[in-house]
Design an enzyme around this catalytic site. Structure first.
Site, short mmCIF file in Angstrom:
data_model
loop_
_atom_site.label_atom_id
_atom_site.label_comp_id
_atom_site.label_asym_id
_atom_site.label_seq_id
_atom_site.Cartn_x
_atom_site.Cartn_y
_atom_site.Cartn_z
CG MET A 1 -7.46 2.30 5.94
SD MET A 1 -6.40 2.53 4.52
CE MET A 1 -7.45 1.87 3.24
NE ARG B 1 -3.49 -5.77 5.32
CZ ARG B 1 -3.25 -5.49 4.06
NH1 ARG B 1 -4.05 -5.94 3.14
NH2 ARG B 1 -2.21 -4.77 3.71
CG ASP C 1 -1.63 -0.56 8.31
OD1 ASP C 1 -2.44 0.37 8.15
OD2 ASP C 1 -1.76 -1.68 7.79
CG ASP D 1 1.76 -3.05 10.25
OD1 ASP D 1 2.56 -2.37 9.58
OD2 ASP D 1 0.96 -3.85 9.73
NE ARG E 1 -0.96 -4.88 -0.48
CZ ARG E 1 -1.78 -3.87 -0.19
NH1 ARG E 1 -2.79 -3.60 -0.98
NH2 ARG E 1 -1.60 -3.15 0.89
CG ASP F 1 4.03 -6.71 7.54
OD1 ASP F 1 3.43 -6.23 6.56
OD2 ASP F 1 3.45 -7.23 8.51
CB THR G 1 3.03 0.59 6.03
OG1 THR G 1 1.67 0.34 6.44
CG2 THR G 1 3.94 0.22 7.19
N GLY H 1 -10.18 12.63 21.22
CA GLY H 1 -11.09 12.57 22.38
C GLY H 1 -12.18 11.52 22.25
CB ALA H 2 -12.35 8.25 20.49
N GLY I 1 0.83 -1.21 0.00
CA GLY I 1 0.00 0.00 0.00
C GLY I 1 0.86 1.25 0.00
CB ALA J 1 16.07 10.62 1.03
O1 F6P Z 1 -1.37 -1.61 4.78
C1 F6P Z 1 -1.93 -0.39 4.55
C2 F6P Z 1 -3.41 -0.49 4.31
O2 F6P Z 1 -3.89 0.80 4.03
C3 F6P Z 1 -4.22 -1.14 5.44
O3 F6P Z 1 -4.48 -0.26 6.51
C4 F6P Z 1 -5.44 -1.57 4.70
O4 F6P Z 1 -6.10 -2.64 5.33
C5 F6P Z 1 -4.89 -2.02 3.37
O5 F6P Z 1 -3.69 -1.30 3.18
C6 F6P Z 1 -5.81 -1.78 2.21
O6 F6P Z 1 -5.21 -2.27 1.06
P1 F6P Z 1 -5.80 -2.06 -0.40
O7 F6P Z 1 -5.57 -0.64 -0.79
O8 F6P Z 1 -5.04 -3.00 -1.25
O9 F6P Z 1 -7.26 -2.36 -0.31
#
Ligand code: F6P
Length: 327
Positions: A175, A177, A133, A135, A77, A108, A131, A191-192, A16, A27
């Site tokens: 977002m 995943r 995420d 993560d 991908r 990852d 990314t 402030g959720a 993504g 850079a």
């Molecule tokens: O990994 C980044 C991300 O934006 C996730 O948060 C999300 O689940 C996924 O990619 C969505 O992927 P795609 O754009 O392929 O639907």
């Protein structure tokens, strides 16, 4: 392969897209050229690595991209690259193009592919974590995370205006995943009343109790944040569960892909510039099978194996604090 032998490197974005990928690319290219290296773009990630169509990048190609979201060399991908035959074709393509080493800007899944490419074909590769995420284990932050949080936060601030005007309950899906970093940060900053992440699944009853407790104190509107988790649209399930158990009618707002676009924040541009430059330095120094990351003020090197096989945990106190602060 060491500095004196390395002449041409390839750079690609994979998975993504994330705001700041262009700043990282800039850079990589400019630092590499400062060392008299040639840099080739590998378009669309592993898809392009297999298919070819690599092209040279110049200093001037990097002009006016630091502020742009997305990636000018495209990302993708590839299911073919997940198979050994696909990776063999990619390695052959890289050799035909005289690519001596690679910089992979991605998450990852991208690093898992880069790790396999190194193990099976000994093509040196250093990763730059990009990314939204956040993560990836071994780095405090990934490129794009800060921008995505700010983009989501801006939307949530707007939603709060209308929620407050109408005395409404909203469930906002962000977002992430497998990861709750965006949800936790946005929830704390916005402030959720309650935050749902893939790792800490808040029971629906608890959320309902929280809403009721707020109402008893005079609160007339609430915002719950959920990470999409494995299933985009999770917010609708949550709204339905809340409606069934409490009768509360929740409006759902799914922020979706807008979180992936937009101009990167200064934080992401700086992170991308530092990590992109550091990745070239590592590759030149003969390092491979690793990524660069940040730990506090320091740039660190993390083996791909560790980065992709270790779970980056969301600190639980984010959710606890957000809950206390939204009383
Ligand atoms: O990994 C980044 C991300 O934006 C996730 O948060 C999300 O689940 C996924 O990619 C969505 O992927 P795609 O754009 O392929 O639907």
């Amino acid at each position: 392969m060491y500095a004196e032998c390395m002449k041409r490197i390839g750079v690609y974005c994979s998975g993504g897209d994330a705001p700041g990928m262009n700043a990282a690319l800039r850079a990589v290219v400019r630092v590499a050229i400062s060392y008299q290296l040639e840099v080739y773009a590998i378009p669309s990630g592993y898809v392009g690595m297999i298919e070819g169509g690599y092209y040279p990048l110049t200093l001037r190609d990097m002009a006016n991209i630091i502020q742009r979201g997305g990636t000018i060399i495209k990302t993708g991908r590839s299911s073919d690259f997940m198979k050994p035959e696909g990776r063999a074709r990619a390695a052959e393509q890289l050799r035909q193009n005289n690519i001596d080493g690679l910089i992979c800007i991605g998450g990852d899944g991208s690093f898992t592919g880069a790790h396999a490419l190194w193990l099976e074909h000994k093509i040196p590769v250093v990763g730059v974590p990009g990314t939204i995420d956040n993560d990836i284990f071994g780095t405090d932050n990934t490129i794009g995370f800060d921008t995505a949080v700010n983009t989501a936060l801006e939307a949530i601030d707007r939603i709060r205006d209308t929620a407050a005007s109408h005395d409404r309950l909203f469930i906002v899906e962000v977002m992430g995943r497998n990861s709750g970093f965006i949800a936790a940060h946005v929830g704390l900053a916005g402030g959720a009343e309650e935050i749902f992440t893939p790792d800490f699944v808040t029971p629906v009853d608890q959320a309902i109790e929280k809403i009721k407790a707020g109402m008893a104190k005079g609160k007339r509107s609430s915002i719950l944040i959920t990470a999409e988790g494995q299933k985009p649209g999770r917010a609708y399930d949550l709204a339905e569960a809340i409606r069934k158990k409490s009768g509360f009618d929740a409006k759902v707002c799914i922020l979706g892909h807008q979180q992936r676009g937009g101009s990167p924040t200064a934080t992401d541009r700086i992170l991308a510039s530092r990590l992109g430059g550091a990745a070239v330095d590592l590759l030149r120094a003969g390092e491979t099978d690793c990524m660069v990351g940040v730990n506090g003020e320091n740039i660190v090197k993390v083996d791909f194996h560790t980065a992709v096989n270790t779970e980056k945990k969301l600190p639980p106190y984010y959710l606890k604090l957000a809950s206390v602060l939204s009383l």
